[in-house]
Design a protein around this motif. Structure first.
Motif, PDB file in Angstrom:
ATOM      1  N   PHE A 170      -3.860   3.645  -1.601  1.00 30.32           N
ATOM      2  CA  PHE A 170      -3.913   2.619  -2.635  1.00 30.32           C
ATOM      3  C   PHE A 170      -3.452   1.292  -2.034  1.00 30.32           C
ATOM      4  O   PHE A 170      -2.424   1.235  -1.353  1.00 30.32           O
ATOM      5  CB  PHE A 170      -3.002   2.979  -3.817  1.00 30.32           C
ATOM      6  CG  PHE A 170      -3.370   4.268  -4.503  1.00 30.32           C
ATOM      7  CD1 PHE A 170      -4.382   4.304  -5.448  1.00 30.32           C
ATOM      8  CD2 PHE A 170      -2.698   5.443  -4.208  1.00 30.32           C
ATOM      9  CE1 PHE A 170      -4.726   5.490  -6.088  1.00 30.32           C
ATOM     10  CE2 PHE A 170      -3.022   6.630  -4.838  1.00 30.32           C
ATOM     11  CZ  PHE A 170      -4.044   6.660  -5.782  1.00 30.32           C
ATOM     12  N   LEU A 171      -4.206   0.214  -2.305  1.00 27.47           N
ATOM     13  CA  LEU A 171      -3.901  -1.105  -1.741  1.00 27.47           C
ATOM     14  C   LEU A 171      -3.893  -2.161  -2.838  1.00 27.47           C
ATOM     15  O   LEU A 171      -4.834  -2.246  -3.629  1.00 27.47           O
ATOM     16  CB  LEU A 171      -4.942  -1.478  -0.678  1.00 27.47           C
ATOM     17  CG  LEU A 171      -4.810  -2.867  -0.052  1.00 27.47           C
ATOM     18  CD1 LEU A 171      -3.692  -2.864   0.985  1.00 27.47           C
ATOM     19  CD2 LEU A 171      -6.131  -3.307   0.586  1.00 27.47           C
ATOM     20  N   ASN A 172      -2.842  -2.971  -2.880  1.00 27.09           N
ATOM     21  CA  ASN A 172      -2.760  -4.038  -3.874  1.00 27.09           C
ATOM     22  C   ASN A 172      -3.452  -5.291  -3.333  1.00 27.09           C
ATOM     23  O   ASN A 172      -3.000  -5.885  -2.344  1.00 27.09           O
ATOM     24  CB  ASN A 172      -1.297  -4.335  -4.218  1.00 27.09           C
ATOM     25  CG  ASN A 172      -1.176  -5.298  -5.383  1.00 27.09           C
ATOM     26  OD1 ASN A 172      -1.592  -6.446  -5.297  1.00 27.09           O
ATOM     27  ND2 ASN A 172      -0.603  -4.824  -6.483  1.00 27.09           N
ATOM     28  N   GLU A 173      -4.552  -5.671  -3.964  1.00 26.82           N
ATOM     29  CA  GLU A 173      -5.378  -6.791  -3.482  1.00 26.82           C
ATOM     30  C   GLU A 173      -4.630  -8.122  -3.527  1.00 26.82           C
ATOM     31  O   GLU A 173      -4.648  -8.894  -2.557  1.00 26.82           O
ATOM     32  CB  GLU A 173      -6.658  -6.879  -4.320  1.00 26.82           C
ATOM     33  CG  GLU A 173      -7.618  -7.965  -3.850  1.00 26.82           C
ATOM     34  CD  GLU A 173      -8.899  -7.993  -4.662  1.00 26.82           C
ATOM     35  OE1 GLU A 173      -9.942  -8.365  -4.101  1.00 26.82           O
ATOM     36  OE2 GLU A 173      -8.857  -7.633  -5.863  1.00 26.82           O
ATOM     37  N   LYS A 174      -3.961  -8.406  -4.631  1.00 25.86           N
ATOM     38  CA  LYS A 174      -3.260  -9.692  -4.768  1.00 25.86           C
ATOM     39  C   LYS A 174      -2.147  -9.830  -3.737  1.00 25.86           C
ATOM     40  O   LYS A 174      -1.953 -10.895  -3.146  1.00 25.86           O
ATOM     41  CB  LYS A 174      -2.680  -9.826  -6.182  1.00 25.86           C
ATOM     42  CG  LYS A 174      -3.729 -10.029  -7.257  1.00 25.86           C
ATOM     43  CD  LYS A 174      -3.090 -10.190  -8.629  1.00 25.86           C
ATOM     44  CE  LYS A 174      -4.142 -10.381  -9.703  1.00 25.86           C
ATOM     45  NZ  LYS A 174      -3.529 -10.477 -11.068  1.00 25.86           N
TER      46      LYS A 174
ATOM     47  N   PHE B 266       0.819  -1.204   0.000  1.00 24.74           N
ATOM     48  CA  PHE B 266       0.000   0.000   0.000  1.00 24.74           C
ATOM     49  C   PHE B 266       0.854   1.256   0.000  1.00 24.74           C
ATOM     50  O   PHE B 266       2.058   1.216   0.261  1.00 24.74           O
ATOM     51  CB  PHE B 266      -0.959   0.024   1.216  1.00 24.74           C
ATOM     52  CG  PHE B 266      -0.302   0.318   2.542  1.00 24.74           C
ATOM     53  CD1 PHE B 266       0.026   1.623   2.917  1.00 24.74           C
ATOM     54  CD2 PHE B 266      -0.041  -0.706   3.453  1.00 24.74           C
ATOM     55  CE1 PHE B 266       0.613   1.900   4.149  1.00 24.74           C
ATOM     56  CE2 PHE B 266       0.551  -0.438   4.688  1.00 24.74           C
ATOM     57  CZ  PHE B 266       0.878   0.877   5.034  1.00 24.74           C
ATOM     58  N   THR B 267       0.214   2.359  -0.295  1.00 22.92           N
ATOM     59  CA  THR B 267       0.802   3.683  -0.115  1.00 22.92           C
ATOM     60  C   THR B 267      -0.309   4.700   0.046  1.00 22.92           C
ATOM     61  O   THR B 267      -1.422   4.491  -0.436  1.00 22.92           O
ATOM     62  CB  THR B 267       1.700   4.101  -1.292  1.00 22.92           C
ATOM     63  OG1 THR B 267       2.444   5.269  -0.922  1.00 22.92           O
ATOM     64  CG2 THR B 267       0.885   4.446  -2.533  1.00 22.92           C
ATOM     65  N   MET B 268       0.000   5.773   0.740  1.00 24.94           N
ATOM     66  CA  MET B 268      -0.866   6.947   0.757  1.00 24.94           C
ATOM     67  C   MET B 268      -0.197   7.924  -0.199  1.00 24.94           C
ATOM     68  O   MET B 268       0.662   8.714   0.196  1.00 24.94           O
ATOM     69  CB  MET B 268      -0.976   7.515   2.169  1.00 24.94           C
ATOM     70  CG  MET B 268      -1.668   6.592   3.144  1.00 24.94           C
ATOM     71  SD  MET B 268      -1.607   7.197   4.831  1.00 24.94           S
ATOM     72  CE  MET B 268      -2.473   5.890   5.707  1.00 24.94           C
ATOM     73  N   GLY B 269      -0.547   7.836  -1.461  1.00 25.66           N
ATOM     74  CA  GLY B 269       0.196   8.539  -2.503  1.00 25.66           C
ATOM     75  C   GLY B 269      -0.559   9.664  -3.164  1.00 25.66           C
ATOM     76  O   GLY B 269      -1.752   9.873  -2.941  1.00 25.66           O
ATOM     77  N   LEU B 270       0.166  10.385  -4.007  1.00 25.23           N
ATOM     78  CA  LEU B 270      -0.437  11.487  -4.762  1.00 25.23           C
ATOM     79  C   LEU B 270      -0.515  11.124  -6.236  1.00 25.23           C
ATOM     80  O   LEU B 270       0.038  10.114  -6.683  1.00 25.23           O
ATOM     81  CB  LEU B 270       0.345  12.783  -4.557  1.00 25.23           C
ATOM     82  CG  LEU B 270       1.857  12.812  -4.818  1.00 25.23           C
ATOM     83  CD1 LEU B 270       2.158  12.919  -6.289  1.00 25.23           C
ATOM     84  CD2 LEU B 270       2.487  13.984  -4.076  1.00 25.23           C
ATOM     85  N   ASN B 271      -1.200  11.963  -6.982  1.00 25.55           N
ATOM     86  CA  ASN B 271      -1.387  11.759  -8.417  1.00 25.55           C
ATOM     87  C   ASN B 271      -0.275  12.497  -9.164  1.00 25.55           C
ATOM     88  O   ASN B 271      -0.255  13.729  -9.193  1.00 25.55           O
ATOM     89  CB  ASN B 271      -2.766  12.283  -8.842  1.00 25.55           C
ATOM     90  CG  ASN B 271      -3.092  11.954 -10.279  1.00 25.55           C
ATOM     91  OD1 ASN B 271      -2.264  12.105 -11.171  1.00 25.55           O
ATOM     92  ND2 ASN B 271      -4.319  11.508 -10.514  1.00 25.55           N
TER      93      ASN B 271
END
Length: 321
Positions: free
Chosen positions: A296-300, A256-261
């Protein structure tokens, strides 16, 4: 009567000055219409986030109807290449130059003083010493390291020691490493550092670090993010979380990350560039830092290392499949 006359004269002078400024602004706008500007773009390495900065920058010109001939170059991770590109743009007498990421921006700022320079995806332009009179832009620094560590602890309460991979020769990374150490100490977490200087060192360094720690925290280090697929693959094999500092790494497997665009970051940089080309000095445009973030979180990856994506602490996350 005398006072009235002075008042009238004062008003006329103010109106005259305003009219002159309006005429000047119209002249500058008329100059920009129809002209094709020579814009140099130098990027330190190929990476999805940095590529999005470039696309966002160009989109700003398209939306403004500004014609530009973009000379796009990539240093392929080489500082000497970045310096050569900067010198070439200087001799080409570009109208404006964009440096994407700290090393490329530093190369420009160190050699060019008579051409406007914009930077983007630079974490700390102050410590990088690039804020000259002809230089401004956008920073990707986020004050959310503490929040990221808090989320990691909530997801993996047994976490006591985190590993940090970074390139010691990159100023951008040194700033982040210091912040990670400070925020980790506040949460009684131990930090294990592992420096790398080339892609060939990544696999072995990652394995060593994973053997000593409970999770990895990746800064926005250009060498590290270029090898993120390899790093997260090792993390998944070890069943340990890999936390990133930018969204594209989550697309490639980081948990995951708390990221920007980064597209929006580049677009804002392009808007600043347009202001300069229309006549506003770079020195009058302060550099900006984006404040808007998304989890954003990667499900896999979450499933592979045993993280429940229905955990309430992940509510509102944008799931990357």
């Amino acid at each position: 009567m005398k006072r009235l006359l002075l008042l009238v004269l004062g008003c006329l002078m103010i109106l005259a000055c305003g009219k002159q400024e309006e005429i000047k602004e119209k002249k500058n706008n008329n100059k920009s219409e129809g002209k094709t500007y020579k814009i140099g773009i130098t990027q330190i390495v190929t990476h999805p986030s940095l590529d999005m900065v470039k696309e966002g920058f160009k989109k700003a010109f398209e939306e403004a109807g500004m014609k530009a001939d973009f000379d796009e170059t990539n240093a392929e991770g080489s500082i000497p290449n970045a310096n050569l590109i900067a010198n070439k743009f200087k001799s080409d007498k570009k109208d404006l130059i964009l440096g994407i990421a700290t090393p490329s921006a530093q190369a420009l700022a160190n050699s060019i003083t008579d051409i406007p320079i914009l930077f983007s995806a630079v974490t700390d332009p102050v410590s990088a010493k690039i804020l000259n009179k002809n230089v401004t832009g956008t920073s990707d620094k986020l004050d959310n390291v503490g929040e990221q560590l808090d989320l990691l602890i909530k997801l993996k309460p047994e976490t006591k020691k985190i590993g940090v991979l970074y390139n010691p020769s990159e100023q951008n990374s040194l700033v982040q490493v210091k912040e990670i150490q400070e925020k980790a100490k506040e949460r009684n977490l131990t930090v294990e550092l592992q420096g790398i200087t080339s892609f060939n060192e990544v696999a072995q360094a990652t394995k060593i670090l994973l053997g000593k720690t409970d999770a990895l925290y990746l800064p926005t280090d250009n060498l590290v993010v270029s090898a993120v697929k390899l790093i997260v693959s090792e993390g998944i094999s070890a069943k340990k979380p890999v936390i990133s500092s930018e969204r594209s790494s989550v697309d490639q497997g980081a948990l995951f990350t708390m990221g920007l665009n980064y597209f929006d970051l580049g677009k804002r940089t392009g808007e600043m560039a347009i202001e300069i080309l229309k006549g506003k000095p770079a020195s009058e445009i302060p550099f900006e830092t984006s404040k808007k973030t998304t989890l954003f979180l990667n499900e896999k990856t979450a499933q592979a290392i045993g993280i429940d994506i229905k955990n309430p602490v992940l509510e509102g996350a944008e799931i990357v499949k």
